[in-house]
Design an enzyme around this catalytic site. Sequence first.
Site, short mmCIF file in Angstrom:
data_model
loop_
_atom_site.label_atom_id
_atom_site.label_comp_id
_atom_site.label_asym_id
_atom_site.label_seq_id
_atom_site.Cartn_x
_atom_site.Cartn_y
_atom_site.Cartn_z
N SER A 46 0.83 -1.20 0.00
CA SER A 46 0.00 0.00 0.00
C SER A 46 0.87 1.26 0.00
CB SER A 46 -0.96 -0.04 1.19
OG SER A 46 -2.04 0.84 1.01
N ASP A 176 -6.01 -3.93 -2.29
CA ASP A 176 -4.94 -3.50 -1.38
C ASP A 176 -4.21 -4.68 -0.73
OD1 ASP A 176 -3.67 -2.53 1.15
OD2 ASP A 176 -4.61 -0.65 0.59
#
Length: 278
Positions: A46, A176
């Site tokens: 991320s 993610d």
Amino acid sequence: MKWFYKKPKKIGLALGGGGVRGLAHIQVLETFDELGIRPYRIAGTSSGAVLGSLYASGLSGIEVHDLIRQWLVPQPEKRNTILNGHDLRQWSRVLDPSFNRNGLFKGEKIIRFISDSIKCKTFEELEIPLYITAADYGTAAEVVLKSGDLLSAVRASIAIPGVFVPVERDGRLLLDGGIVNPLPCNLLQKECDLVVAVDVGGIRNINESQRPGFFDTVLSGFEIMESALIRNQLKYNPPDIYLKADLRNVGLLEFNKMDQVLEQSASLKEELRRKLKR
């Protein structure tokens, strides 16, 4: 001051996810430069993938710091018109609204910032090998991206469910990386002599006058899940050096809090120096 310690041949750097709190990674990148250490491998999830891609391209920690500051911090005369709290209408500098039902934002402005900041467009062009984690929507499996197109890999790794639109890559729909591996130190342990992992999880102080709204609650739930995964990672695959700043009251998407993040994470520099020396 010259530091005397037995420097391992291969040092791995794992940069965890945490939205805006990932700016705390800047402290570690600058310290590596100050000590004359260049990581052998980097793994990022991320926001860690964002910072990792910039650093792995050959930029110094200070250069990364300056680029992000120029991007996030408005000029003084505009300071009152941009990035005020949770007002989505004022996040246009960083976030691009999506009309896709799969997410609130496209995430393309973040990727454009990376593209404009570095010349590398593929993993193979990076100066430091980089591993980026994402989650496969269909199989719920971790996907480690380390070759081919760099920007789509970063874009996939930041695709917080419901917030950013998922990314299609190699026939898979990716989300993610924090869903499956928010602190990817395990990806480096076989190839590196020493692994430094940076956890940018945060703490929220809740009181009666500031109860979280719907959006905050959803994001906080995601962060709680990440914290549980990191605790499991530290139990079964602990890094050689674990760093965690005392980051408080900084939400995942509060881009106006760069200075607060850097102030709260300043202690990471001395802590990293001390632990490397020891």
